[in-house]
Design a protein around this motif. Sequence first.
Motif, short mmCIF file in Angstrom:
data_model
loop_
_atom_site.label_atom_id
_atom_site.label_comp_id
_atom_site.label_asym_id
_atom_site.label_seq_id
_atom_site.Cartn_x
_atom_site.Cartn_y
_atom_site.Cartn_z
N UNK A 1 -6.26 -7.90 -7.56
CA UNK A 1 -4.95 -8.51 -7.34
C UNK A 1 -3.86 -7.60 -7.90
N UNK A 2 -2.77 -7.52 -7.16
CA UNK A 2 -1.57 -6.84 -7.67
C UNK A 2 -0.67 -7.92 -8.28
N UNK A 3 -0.66 -7.94 -9.60
CA UNK A 3 0.07 -9.01 -10.29
C UNK A 3 1.58 -8.89 -10.05
N UNK B 1 3.88 -2.38 -9.17
CA UNK B 1 4.49 -1.75 -8.00
C UNK B 1 5.43 -0.64 -8.45
N UNK B 2 5.77 0.21 -7.51
CA UNK B 2 6.78 1.24 -7.75
C UNK B 2 7.95 0.97 -6.80
N UNK C 1 -0.06 0.63 -4.36
CA UNK C 1 -1.10 1.65 -4.30
C UNK C 1 -0.57 3.00 -4.75
N UNK C 2 -1.45 4.00 -4.68
CA UNK C 2 -1.10 5.34 -5.18
C UNK C 2 -1.11 6.35 -4.05
N UNK D 1 -0.58 5.06 -0.27
CA UNK D 1 -0.66 3.61 -0.22
C UNK D 1 0.28 3.02 0.82
N UNK D 2 0.72 1.78 0.55
CA UNK D 2 1.57 1.05 1.49
C UNK D 2 2.92 0.78 0.82
N UNK D 3 4.01 0.91 1.57
CA UNK D 3 5.34 0.63 1.05
C UNK D 3 6.04 -0.39 1.94
#
Length: 417
Positions: free
Chosen positions: A248-250, A258-259, A292-293, A377-379
């Motif tokens: 999970x991406x908290x 996230x960035x 993601x990276x 990754x995905x943006x």
Amino acid sequence: MSISYSSILNRSGVSPFLILILTFAMTLAGCGGGNVEVEIEVEPELSSQEIAKIQEKMRLEQFQTNLAGINKAIRNYPDRNEEWIEALENLAYASEGTSIHAKAIKVLEDQIQVRESQAAEKLGQLRDRVDALIADGDPLAAERILENFDDEGYYQETAAFKDWEKLCEEVETRQRAEVDFDRITRRARAFKRQEEYAKAIGLLVSYSDEFKGSDQYKEVQQTIEEYLVVYVEKRAAREQELAIEWKELEIDTYLSSFRASASDPDADVWNEEDGEIVGINNSAGTAQLEMGDDNWEEYTLEVEIQLVSGSEINLGITSGTRPGRAVKNYDVHHVETGEGEWLKIRIELREGLIKITDLDTLDQLVENTRPSFPMGGVALLLRPDESLRARNCRYKLYRPIEGEEDSGEDSEEEEEG
């Protein structure tokens, strides 16, 4: 006074010999006062045995004449074999119990053998043509050739006719083998293109054992073996993938998983609200939120997105920098949706292809494409005056295995349109 015929005849000067004859004739005729019966000699009647003997002789003579006529016809017209067989069968039946019967049977057997030889020769010629057509993969034409074997029905009692029936069955089976082969392999290849090897194998296995011995059957078995190898490999890989846990991406107040960036460093675009990401781009340029990276090569990422304002959802999938420039570029994909609707999306980067799926309908939202960049990754991308919300972000990373050294290099993040 009585006067006799003889005295009258004597007076008339008739010779004594003639008088004697006339007197005898009149006596037989009853002249002179009496009736005398005249006996006429009649030949005796034939007995029934004698009549039967004569009839049998005439019958044998007729049979002999008929047989001689058939033999002469056979010599003059040998190609009319079927007519002579029919005539001989009739003669043999009629002459049964006579000396002609055995002779008729002998000639009949000779003609039957002639018919057998003719049928065998014709079938042999047809078989050569049929074998050639089968070798060329044209069993339908072979079926049409076989129809010419016995147009008039002459050879139905021959051994060659039974062989012809078997050959017809073989060719008909070959025809069905080819039709089923084309149908099954065409569908199996479609399943293969979709990488559904289990369905492809199941379809190929249904190819009937009735077609054993055909080239098509052998090819199907070879294809099954080839697909099975790939299926086993992919199944093992799939089991490994299933063993990978979702992460999970908290979504916290700081969006630490996230960035985020925007073309205006002072712009406040991305925030957290009630466990959801809220993006409102009031800046003059593009804003992006990355999940993601940069070194991600193969992965599956799922996220729910609601378009608050704008015409479409813009996703940057994979990224990189172009030679001579320090600006990060994204491979951008546009997904149409209505404002206010939550869209549950699965994004996959596998084996060099990008796939985007609606998880509620399992419809593909865009065509599968090859990305401009090999990894990343995905943006979530927002143009000026666009806004969205996002929630329930999770991913599975297949390559590189998490924990490997990051091979990507961070650079200034900006979408190039």
